[in-house]
Design a protein around this motif. Structure first.
Motif, PDB file in Angstrom:
ATOM      1  N   ILE A 173       0.844  -1.201   0.000  1.00 59.18           N
ATOM      2  CA  ILE A 173       0.000   0.000   0.000  1.00 59.18           C
ATOM      3  C   ILE A 173       0.876   1.246   0.000  1.00 59.18           C
ATOM      4  CG2 ILE A 173      -1.688   1.345   1.315  1.00 59.18           C
ATOM      5  CD1 ILE A 173      -2.727  -1.441   2.379  1.00 59.18           C
ATOM      6  N   TYR A 174       1.907   1.247   0.856  1.00 62.07           N
ATOM      7  CA  TYR A 174       2.812   2.398   0.921  1.00 62.07           C
ATOM      8  C   TYR A 174       3.428   2.670  -0.451  1.00 62.07           C
ATOM      9  CZ  TYR A 174       6.462   5.563   2.473  1.00 62.07           C
ATOM     10  OH  TYR A 174       7.261   6.673   2.632  1.00 62.07           O
ATOM     11  N   GLN A 175       3.914   1.623  -1.092  1.00 63.78           N
ATOM     12  CA  GLN A 175       4.543   1.783  -2.404  1.00 63.78           C
ATOM     13  C   GLN A 175       3.532   2.296  -3.438  1.00 63.78           C
ATOM     14  OE1 GLN A 175       5.867  -1.857  -4.248  1.00 63.78           O
ATOM     15  NE2 GLN A 175       7.163  -0.768  -5.700  1.00 63.78           N
ATOM     16  N   ALA A 176       2.343   1.728  -3.445  1.00 58.30           N
ATOM     17  CA  ALA A 176       1.323   2.140  -4.412  1.00 58.30           C
ATOM     18  C   ALA A 176       0.946   3.609  -4.240  1.00 58.30           C
ATOM     19  CB  ALA A 176       0.082   1.256  -4.273  1.00 58.30           C
ATOM     20  N   LEU A 177       0.899   4.073  -3.007  1.00 57.81           N
ATOM     21  CA  LEU A 177       0.497   5.458  -2.755  1.00 57.81           C
ATOM     22  C   LEU A 177       1.619   6.459  -3.028  1.00 57.81           C
ATOM     23  CD1 LEU A 177      -1.569   4.973   0.523  1.00 57.81           C
ATOM     24  CD2 LEU A 177      -2.457   5.492  -1.762  1.00 57.81           C
ATOM     25  N   THR A 178       2.852   6.067  -2.784  1.00 55.20           N
ATOM     26  CA  THR A 178       3.959   7.029  -2.921  1.00 55.20           C
ATOM     27  C   THR A 178       4.547   7.088  -4.330  1.00 55.20           C
ATOM     28  OG1 THR A 178       5.567   5.395  -2.122  1.00 55.20           O
ATOM     29  CG2 THR A 178       4.627   6.926  -0.493  1.00 55.20           C
ATOM     30  N   GLU A 179       4.338   6.073  -5.124  1.00 56.43           N
ATOM     31  CA  GLU A 179       4.891   6.061  -6.487  1.00 56.43           C
ATOM     32  C   GLU A 179       4.038   6.869  -7.450  1.00 56.43           C
ATOM     33  OE1 GLU A 179       7.183   1.799  -6.971  1.00 56.43           O
ATOM     34  OE2 GLU A 179       5.202   2.015  -7.817  1.00 56.43           O
ATOM     35  N   ASP A 180       4.709   7.539  -8.368  1.00 57.67           N
ATOM     36  CA  ASP A 180       3.993   8.142  -9.484  1.00 57.67           C
ATOM     37  C   ASP A 180       3.488   7.022 -10.384  1.00 57.67           C
ATOM     38  OD1 ASP A 180       4.592  10.704  -8.602  1.00 57.67           O
ATOM     39  OD2 ASP A 180       6.262  10.976  -9.996  1.00 57.67           O
ATOM     40  N   ARG A 181       2.289   7.170 -10.853  1.00 55.60           N
ATOM     41  CA  ARG A 181       1.691   6.221 -11.798  1.00 55.60           C
ATOM     42  C   ARG A 181       1.212   7.020 -13.003  1.00 55.60           C
ATOM     43  NH1 ARG A 181       0.402   1.307  -8.768  1.00 55.60           N
ATOM     44  NH2 ARG A 181       2.208   1.156  -7.402  1.00 55.60           N
ATOM     45  N   PRO A 182       0.961   6.371 -14.124  1.00 58.66           N
ATOM     46  CA  PRO A 182       0.500   7.124 -15.302  1.00 58.66           C
ATOM     47  C   PRO A 182      -0.771   7.933 -15.034  1.00 58.66           C
ATOM     48  CG  PRO A 182       1.068   4.879 -15.921  1.00 58.66           C
ATOM     49  CD  PRO A 182       1.157   4.958 -14.419  1.00 58.66           C
ATOM     50  N   TYR A 183      -1.577   7.476 -14.100  1.00 59.79           N
ATOM     51  CA  TYR A 183      -2.861   8.105 -13.828  1.00 59.79           C
ATOM     52  C   TYR A 183      -2.881   8.960 -12.556  1.00 59.79           C
ATOM     53  CZ  TYR A 183      -2.961   3.902 -10.982  1.00 59.79           C
ATOM     54  OH  TYR A 183      -2.631   2.903 -10.101  1.00 59.79           O
ATOM     55  N   LYS A 238      -0.162  11.232  -9.442  1.00 60.37           N
ATOM     56  CA  LYS A 238       1.105  11.626  -8.840  1.00 60.37           C
ATOM     57  C   LYS A 238       1.226  10.939  -7.476  1.00 60.37           C
ATOM     58  CE  LYS A 238       4.514  14.832  -8.420  1.00 60.37           C
ATOM     59  NZ  LYS A 238       5.742  14.090  -8.516  1.00 60.37           N
ATOM     60  N   GLY A 239       2.419  10.500  -7.137  1.00 63.43           N
ATOM     61  CA  GLY A 239       2.642   9.860  -5.846  1.00 63.43           C
ATOM     62  C   GLY A 239       2.440  10.829  -4.692  1.00 63.43           C
ATOM     63  N   LEU A 240       2.000  10.304  -3.562  1.00 67.31           N
ATOM     64  CA  LEU A 240       1.745  11.121  -2.377  1.00 67.31           C
ATOM     65  C   LEU A 240       3.011  11.234  -1.529  1.00 67.31           C
ATOM     66  CD1 LEU A 240      -1.677   9.559  -1.268  1.00 67.31           C
ATOM     67  CD2 LEU A 240      -1.298  11.627  -2.627  1.00 67.31           C
ATOM     68  N   SER A 241       3.021  12.217  -0.655  1.00 66.64           N
ATOM     69  CA  SER A 241       4.139  12.387   0.283  1.00 66.64           C
ATOM     70  C   SER A 241       4.127  11.275   1.324  1.00 66.64           C
ATOM     71  CB  SER A 241       4.017  13.738   0.988  1.00 66.64           C
ATOM     72  OG  SER A 241       2.904  13.703   1.882  1.00 66.64           O
ATOM     73  N   HIS A 242       5.241  11.119   1.998  1.00 66.52           N
ATOM     74  CA  HIS A 242       5.346  10.148   3.088  1.00 66.52           C
ATOM     75  C   HIS A 242       4.288  10.429   4.154  1.00 66.52           C
ATOM     76  CE1 HIS A 242       7.008   7.748   6.337  1.00 66.52           C
ATOM     77  NE2 HIS A 242       7.061   8.828   7.080  1.00 66.52           N
ATOM     78  N   GLU A 243       4.155  11.688   4.543  1.00 64.63           N
ATOM     79  CA  GLU A 243       3.219  12.048   5.615  1.00 64.63           C
ATOM     80  C   GLU A 243       1.771  11.737   5.225  1.00 64.63           C
ATOM     81  OE1 GLU A 243       2.177  12.784   9.285  1.00 64.63           O
ATOM     82  OE2 GLU A 243       4.266  12.871   8.665  1.00 64.63           O
ATOM     83  N   LYS A 244       1.367  12.129   4.023  1.00 62.30           N
ATOM     84  CA  LYS A 244       0.003  11.866   3.561  1.00 62.30           C
ATOM     85  C   LYS A 244      -0.249  10.360   3.469  1.00 62.30           C
ATOM     86  CE  LYS A 244      -4.059  12.738   1.826  1.00 62.30           C
ATOM     87  NZ  LYS A 244      -5.164  12.899   2.766  1.00 62.30           N
ATOM     88  N   THR A 245       0.741   9.627   2.963  1.00 63.06           N
ATOM     89  CA  THR A 245       0.608   8.172   2.862  1.00 63.06           C
ATOM     90  C   THR A 245       0.445   7.556   4.243  1.00 63.06           C
ATOM     91  OG1 THR A 245       1.864   8.100   0.801  1.00 63.06           O
ATOM     92  CG2 THR A 245       1.762   6.064   2.085  1.00 63.06           C
ATOM     93  N   CYS A 246       1.237   7.997   5.206  1.00 61.30           N
ATOM     94  CA  CYS A 246       1.132   7.474   6.565  1.00 61.30           C
ATOM     95  C   CYS A 246      -0.216   7.815   7.189  1.00 61.30           C
ATOM     96  CB  CYS A 246       2.285   7.968   7.425  1.00 61.30           C
ATOM     97  SG  CYS A 246       3.849   7.175   7.008  1.00 61.30           S
TER      98      CYS A 246
END
Length: 138
Positions: free
Chosen positions: A91-101, A103-111
């Motif tokens: 989940i952390y990786q999916a949220l923080t990585e940029d994807r074609p659809y 932009k990845g989220l910050s560490h804080e937002k992901t947490c």
């Protein structure tokens, strides 16, 4: 754990590129097909001798503590710590990585999202807290 992490999405080999590389949000039908990758990971790794533990760590990365995950609907009592770690890290990786659809989220937002998921009983709060601490250090 490293090997399970490297192999956790091997089942995506059975998913068409039109879904894997789609630059937009998946339709319900496409998402249903995409969800099959975890089951395919389980099947593929089941053919490797003495790989049961690694197979489970890899294939259960979309399971949730409340039994609403996939591919098997495992529950809190059925998921061990490495399986829970793999789910949280995925989940952390999916949220923080940029994807074609997206932009990845910050560490804080992901947490914050992980904390919310833990409060709802989807993931292990102890592990999500460790992720917050660990990635703050590096």
């Amino acid at each position: 754990m490293y090997l399970a992490g490297a192999l956790h999405d091997i089942g995506k080999m059975a998913i068409g590129n039109e879904i894997l590389e789609k630059p937009d949000k998946l339709t319900d039908d496409e998402f249903s097909k995409m969800k099959n990758h975890a089951g395919y990971t389980y099947r593929i790794l089941s053919d490797v001798d003495d790989f049961e533990e690694i197979r489970d760590w890899a294939a259960f990365h979309h399971e949730k503590l409340n039994g609403k995950g996939y591919p098997f609907g495992k529950t809190n009592d059925e998921l061990n710590e490495p399986e829970r770690i793999m789910a949280c890290i995925d989940i952390y990786q999916a949220l923080t990585e940029d994807r074609p659809y997206k932009k990845g989220l910050s560490h804080e937002k992901t947490c914050d999202i992980l904390d919310d998921m833990a409060q709802k009983g989807f993931i292990d709060s102890t592990i999500s807290n460790k992720i917050r601490e660990f990635f703050n250090i590096i």
